[in-house]
Design an enzyme around this catalytic site. Structure first.
Site, short mmCIF file in Angstrom:
data_model
loop_
_atom_site.label_atom_id
_atom_site.label_comp_id
_atom_site.label_asym_id
_atom_site.label_seq_id
_atom_site.Cartn_x
_atom_site.Cartn_y
_atom_site.Cartn_z
N CYS A 290 0.79 -1.25 0.00
CA CYS A 290 0.00 0.00 0.00
C CYS A 290 0.82 1.30 0.00
CB CYS A 290 -1.05 -0.01 1.10
SG CYS A 290 -0.42 -0.25 2.75
N ARG A 320 10.33 -9.01 4.58
CA ARG A 320 10.44 -8.56 5.97
C ARG A 320 11.52 -9.37 6.67
NH1 ARG A 320 4.10 -7.80 7.84
NH2 ARG A 320 3.53 -6.64 5.97
N GLU A 322 12.31 -11.20 9.46
CA GLU A 322 11.58 -11.77 10.59
C GLU A 322 12.52 -12.33 11.65
OE1 GLU A 322 8.43 -11.57 11.23
OE2 GLU A 322 7.37 -11.29 9.33
N ARG A 331 5.83 -18.10 8.18
CA ARG A 331 6.50 -16.86 8.57
C ARG A 331 7.84 -16.83 7.87
NH1 ARG A 331 5.55 -12.91 11.84
NH2 ARG A 331 3.85 -14.02 12.84
N GLU A 339 -2.60 -7.26 -2.33
CA GLU A 339 -3.08 -6.24 -1.42
C GLU A 339 -4.10 -5.38 -2.12
OE1 GLU A 339 -0.39 -4.17 1.14
OE2 GLU A 339 -1.94 -2.76 1.75
N ASP A 400 -8.55 -9.19 11.95
CA ASP A 400 -7.67 -10.28 11.55
C ASP A 400 -8.50 -11.51 11.22
OD1 ASP A 400 -5.36 -8.89 11.85
OD2 ASP A 400 -4.65 -9.93 13.64
N GLU A 417 -2.84 -15.90 11.84
CA GLU A 417 -3.46 -14.83 11.05
C GLU A 417 -3.11 -15.07 9.59
OE1 GLU A 417 -2.08 -10.81 11.88
OE2 GLU A 417 -2.55 -10.25 9.81
N ASN A 420 -5.91 -9.85 6.69
CA ASN A 420 -6.60 -8.86 7.51
C ASN A 420 -7.30 -7.83 6.64
OD1 ASN A 420 -4.59 -7.12 6.63
ND2 ASN A 420 -3.37 -7.38 8.47
N CYS A 445 -6.85 -0.96 3.68
CA CYS A 445 -6.32 -2.01 2.81
C CYS A 445 -6.60 -3.37 3.40
CB CYS A 445 -4.82 -1.81 2.61
SG CYS A 445 -3.87 -1.87 4.13
N ARG A 452 0.06 -17.79 3.62
CA ARG A 452 -0.76 -18.06 4.81
C ARG A 452 -2.06 -18.77 4.44
NH1 ARG A 452 0.75 -14.32 9.31
NH2 ARG A 452 3.02 -14.42 9.21
P1 ATP Z 1 2.19 -11.11 12.09
O1 ATP Z 1 1.55 -10.55 13.31
O2 ATP Z 1 1.86 -12.53 11.80
O3 ATP Z 1 3.66 -10.78 12.00
P2 ATP Z 1 1.62 -8.75 10.65
O4 ATP Z 1 0.69 -8.05 11.57
O5 ATP Z 1 3.03 -8.36 10.61
O6 ATP Z 1 1.50 -10.33 10.88
P3 ATP Z 1 0.51 -7.44 8.42
O7 ATP Z 1 1.57 -6.44 8.33
O8 ATP Z 1 -0.80 -7.06 8.96
O9 ATP Z 1 1.01 -8.73 9.21
O10 ATP Z 1 0.41 -8.15 6.99
C1 ATP Z 1 -0.80 -8.64 6.47
C2 ATP Z 1 -0.70 -10.05 5.98
O11 ATP Z 1 0.57 -10.33 5.39
C3 ATP Z 1 -0.83 -11.08 7.08
O12 ATP Z 1 -2.17 -11.30 7.38
C4 ATP Z 1 -0.19 -12.28 6.44
O13 ATP Z 1 -1.10 -12.89 5.55
C5 ATP Z 1 0.92 -11.68 5.61
N1 ATP Z 1 2.22 -11.76 6.29
C6 ATP Z 1 2.77 -10.87 7.14
N2 ATP Z 1 3.99 -11.27 7.54
C7 ATP Z 1 4.24 -12.44 6.91
C8 ATP Z 1 5.34 -13.35 6.89
N3 ATP Z 1 6.44 -13.10 7.59
N4 ATP Z 1 5.25 -14.46 6.13
C9 ATP Z 1 4.15 -14.71 5.39
N5 ATP Z 1 3.08 -13.89 5.37
C10 ATP Z 1 3.11 -12.76 6.11
ZN ZN Z 2 -1.62 -2.00 3.54
MG MG Z 3 4.76 -9.13 11.56
#
Ligand code: ATP
Ligand code: ZN
Ligand code: MG
Length: 486
Positions: A290, A320, A322, A331, A339, A400, A417, A420, A445, A452
């Site tokens: 976004c 990301r 992680e 993850r 998106e 979520d 999750e 969202n 968004c 996931r």
């Molecule tokens: P989490 O709490 O699991 O770290 P987040 O709050 O960081 O998630 P958002 O930034 O809200 O996630 O991202 C929206 C979507 O992106 C999530 O619902 C998920 O489907 C996906 N997502 C986020 N981080 C990851 C990841 N590390 N691996 C795979 N999918 C991811």
């Molecule tokens: Zn967004």
């Molecule tokens: Mg996260």
């Protein structure tokens, strides 16, 4: 609030002889603060104590007037210097422990915070950091109350319980079968079997949710500029999760000669030599799609006829860092999302959210046949009573979508999750100065995480298509064969 500032203004020559004249001049100054002054040779020292307007603002004002006063007397004003600036302000609640911030010492006495700044140049006053420093201290104290607390979570809806066909970890199984290959930390290579499953998930999302609601595809760059992330808040929110991008200092082979020599001779990457050839990062890899979508409309007024503006992006992956949190394909450090972004009036967005939920529900109930649930989540910093009114918090916020992962254990707690939906109010439209013809625009968004979706489905339905629901098999009748290795 108390702003107690002492500054020195350097003069172009000794002005001791002007003391009386200056006293007269200062008497006529209309200032709502206690001001004391003295001249010591070629230094003018001001002490400004204010309880309303910030003292440094008075200092800037005085500087202008004084420049005129001294100018008439053939003396020039040079730079200002902050000797000491003590700012006292009240906190909502007492700090639980010490707080540090750049540029100042911070002390607490009950609910009173004292910020002491010493020995700073003129730019410190002109840049007006003080308000942001006060805000930052308040924020850090508030955060102390939420440390270790999870986000607020409230169940909105849940499906019936469904009997899983197995309780294995799909990532582990797929790795064993050679369907997925780990390529570097948290980055997977999907062989044909899994690429097909993920594309089937994507087709379902596009055909059943995104396209029927009228979202139109856009394609964005994989690089996000710091300017964009300064506006969205990502650089203060998650600087430790971003993958940063460095440009080379030059593409001239001459500049890279030593690097190339070392690579050829050592068959390793000479880190120091590499860093010498790189510029500091000024952008990063997409974290969520976004921000670039908003950046593309910076400063625009959207015509009423284009509202609600419905766009989606599914071309760039999201990266990301992680770190330790990685697990399987759920993850990862690089993942694939659709998106969808919506911009419109508050009413338009509330209506759209209902439609999105309805369509998502259909997919998860009738196509993927998942055991899943929806919950309203509120980040800890917004939980504080009074931050959001009741009506506000219903309209804005995040929902979520979570699925039970049988391999992790008990359905009372092992949920993931998988996507969202958010409405963020005017946060981003303001940040990017995106306006409507008449009404204020809101935006939001929904991030559809394909890894996931896939893990949620496979964890409940297994890897054998015979056990999959027919409604899904319509999208992927069989798993393609992958390469055979000896
Ligand atoms: P989490 O709490 O699991 O770290 P987040 O709050 O960081 O998630 P958002 O930034 O809200 O996630 O991202 C929206 C979507 O992106 C999530 O619902 C998920 O489907 C996906 N997502 C986020 N981080 C990851 C990841 N590390 N691996 C795979 N999918 C991811
Ligand atoms: Zn967004
Ligand atoms: Mg996260």
């Amino acid at each position: 609030m108390k702003f107690d500032l002492t500054i020195t203004i350097k003069l172009s020559s000794d002005a001791s002889h002007l003391k009386e004249e200056l006293d007269e001049f200062m008497k006529d100054m209309e200032i709502n603060a206690d001001v004391e002054w003295k001249i010591e040779d070629d230094n003018l020292i001001l002490h400004i104590l204010s309880t309303e307007r910030r003292s440094h603002e008075w200092a800037l004002r005085l500087y202008k007037k004084l420049a005129a006063f001294f100018g008439k007397r053939k003396i020039g004003l040079r730079e200002m210097h902050v000797e000491r600036y003590e700012i006292e302000f009240e906190l909502e609640r007492e700090a639980l422990k010490e707080v540090t911030i750049p540029f100042a010492d911070v002390k607490f006495d009950g609910k009173t915070a004292r910020m002491i700044i010493v020995d700073k140049g003129e730019e410190f006053i002109r840049q007006n950091y003080v308000d942001r420093m006060i805000r930052r201290i308040k924020e850090k104290v508030e955060q102390q109350y939420y440390e270790g607390k999870k986000e607020y979570w409230q169940l909105l809806w849940k499906s019936e319980e469904k009997q899983p066909v197995w309780n294995k970890d799909p990532s582990e199984e797929m790795q064993k079968r050679g369907w997925i290959v780990l390529l570097g930390k948290g980055k997977w290579f999907y062989r044909p079997q899994v690429a097909a499953i993920m594309r089937a998930m994507e087709r379902i999302a596009l055909e059943k949710v995104v396209l029927p609601l009228g979202f139109k595809e856009v394609i964005e760059p994989m690089h996000v500029s710091f300017d964009t992330w300064l506006r969205t808040g990502h650089l203060e929110g998650m600087p430790g999760e971003i993958y940063y991008i460095c440009e080379p200092k030059s593409r001239d082979e001459k500049q890279w000669e030593r690097f190339i020599d070392l690579v050829k001779i050592t068959r390793e990457v000479p880190e120091d030599e590499l860093l010498k050839n790189l510029k500091p990062p000024r952008e990063g890899v997409v974290y969520a799609q976004c921000p670039n979508i908003y950046a593309s409309m910076k400063g625009k007024t959207i015509a009423d006829e284009s509202l609600p503006l419905l766009l989606f992006e599914h071309y760039v992956p999201s990266d990301r860092y992680e770190s330790g949190g990685k697990h399987g394909i759920e993850r990862v450090d690089e993942f694939h999302r659709i998106e969808v972004v919506y911009i419109g009036t508050k009413e338009q967005l509330l209506e759209l959210r209902e439609k999105l939920i309805e369509r998502y529900k259909h997919v998860f109930n009738s196509i993927l046949d998942l055991e899943w649930r929806m919950a309203r989540v509120t980040p800890f910093y917004m939980q504080q009573a009074g931050m959001l009114g009741m009506e506000e918090s219903d309209a804005k916020g995040t929902i979520d979508f979570e699925a039970w992962l049988p391999y992790r254990g008990d359905r009372s707690k092992e949920w993931l999750e998988f996507q969202n939906i958010s409405i963020v109010g005017d946060k981003y439209t303001k940040a990017f100065n995106i306006k409507g013809q008449k009404e204020e625009l809101w935006s939001g968004c929904s991030g559809i995480g394909l890894e996931r979706w896939m893990v949620s489905f496979l964890a409940q339905k297994g890897l054998d298509p015979d056990a999959w629901p027919d409604s899904f098999k319509k999208y992927l009748p069989e798993i393609p064969e992958g390469p055979k290795f000896l």
